[in-house]
Structure formats: C-alpha cells, structure tokens
Design a protein around this motif. Structure first.
Motif, PDB file in Angstrom:
ATOM      1  N   SER A  23       0.842  -1.183   0.000  1.00 48.80           N
ATOM      2  CA  SER A  23       0.000   0.000   0.000  1.00 48.80           C
ATOM      3  C   SER A  23       0.883   1.240   0.000  1.00 48.80           C
ATOM      4  O   SER A  23       1.636   1.470   0.942  1.00 48.80           O
ATOM      5  N   LEU A  24       0.763   2.003  -1.069  1.00 43.96           N
ATOM      6  CA  LEU A  24       1.434   3.289  -1.160  1.00 43.96           C
ATOM      7  C   LEU A  24       0.389   4.394  -1.251  1.00 43.96           C
ATOM      8  O   LEU A  24       0.669   5.479  -1.749  1.00 43.96           O
ATOM      9  N   ALA A  25      -0.798   4.104  -0.772  1.00 44.50           N
ATOM     10  CA  ALA A  25      -1.922   5.034  -0.856  1.00 44.50           C
ATOM     11  C   ALA A  25      -1.555   6.386  -0.256  1.00 44.50           C
ATOM     12  O   ALA A  25      -1.042   6.461   0.855  1.00 44.50           O
ATOM     13  N   GLY A  26      -1.802   7.439  -1.028  1.00 42.33           N
ATOM     14  CA  GLY A  26      -1.548   8.800  -0.576  1.00 42.33           C
ATOM     15  C   GLY A  26      -0.105   9.230  -0.590  1.00 42.33           C
ATOM     16  O   GLY A  26       0.227  10.316  -0.127  1.00 42.33           O
ATOM     17  N   SER A  27       0.788   8.422  -1.122  1.00 40.58           N
ATOM     18  CA  SER A  27       2.215   8.732  -1.038  1.00 40.58           C
ATOM     19  C   SER A  27       2.713   9.661  -2.134  1.00 40.58           C
ATOM     20  O   SER A  27       3.839  10.118  -2.083  1.00 40.58           O
ATOM     21  N   LYS A  28       1.919   9.932  -3.158  1.00 42.79           N
ATOM     22  CA  LYS A  28       2.294  10.828  -4.262  1.00 42.79           C
ATOM     23  C   LYS A  28       3.577  10.382  -4.961  1.00 42.79           C
ATOM     24  O   LYS A  28       4.468  11.176  -5.219  1.00 42.79           O
TER      25      LYS A  28
END
Length: 133
Positions: A23-28
């Motif tokens: 999960s790299l959610a929200g990492s831009k």
C-alpha cells in the motif's frame, strides 16, 4: 507546492518472499515512482494486492501498469503450460501474482485504455478499484 516522492530503494520489496500487500496510498509517488515499483514487483508472484490510491498517477501510468499486468500474465501462462506438459492440471486460482489493483483518486484518463487491453486477456486479476472522488 506538491510533494513528489519517487521510490528509489525498493530492496525490501525485491528481497521479500512473504509480502502480499503493498500500500502506497496517498504517497504521491507519481508516474516516475510507479515505473520503479512496477519493475520491482514484476517478478514477485507473492504480491497479490497493489494499492496505489491517490498517488498522483496520470495518463502516463497506463503503460507501466499494463506492462506489469501483462508480464505477470505471461509468466503464469508459461507456468500453466509447463504443468500441462507434465500431464498435470494446473490450478489457476493457486498461481501467484497480482489479483487486485487499487487505483482510485488518480487522474488516469487514457491510462485505463492501456490497462483494459491487457486485462481483456488476463485470467488472474479479480478486482480493480477506479473510483474518483
């Protein structure tokens, strides 16, 4: 000013044989980071879910995503073919590789077209999240 994060050290992902969800959610990470990540996990059949929600992906993300899905599909097809040559009936549901892509909240636009082309022939991806909110 927006923060752009490009993953440069993916050695932990490459070395792991038990990691199943990234999960790299929200990492831009943006499109450049996606290229690095997709290259790192192409050969990782243990990873079944890649979460890239709200990562700043654009229409340029289509080709790296399509390449990742296609590469894993070809690898699984080859494994199934080899098993069938030995007289075995391969269980396609037990073969490793991506099963879910979460791509919501990105400006994908035409990227979805590239992804749809490879998904048409892929038998393993079970879910793709593409909501935009």
């Amino acid at each position: 000013m927006e923060f752009y994060f490009i993953v440069k050290n993916l050695q932990g992902i490459v070395d792991s044989d038990s990691l199943q969800h990234i999960s790299l959610a929200g990492s831009k990470i943006c499109d450049e980071g996606l290229i690095n990540i997709s290259e790192a996990i192409k050969m990782k059949p243990n990873i079944v879910w890649l979460d890239l929600r709200n990562c700043g992906l654009t229409c340029s993300a289509g080709k790296p995503l399509a390449s990742l899905v296609h590469f894993q599909a070809v690898a699984r097809e080859n494994a199934a073919w080899k098993a069938s040559l030995r007289g075995e009936t391969p269980n396609l549901d037990l073969m490793g590789g991506l099963r879910r892509l979460s791509l919501s909240a990105n400006h994908l636009s035409d990227a979805v077209r590239h992804l749809a082309v490879v998904l048409y022939e892929d038998r393993w991806i079970k879910a793709i999240d593409l909501q935009y909110w």
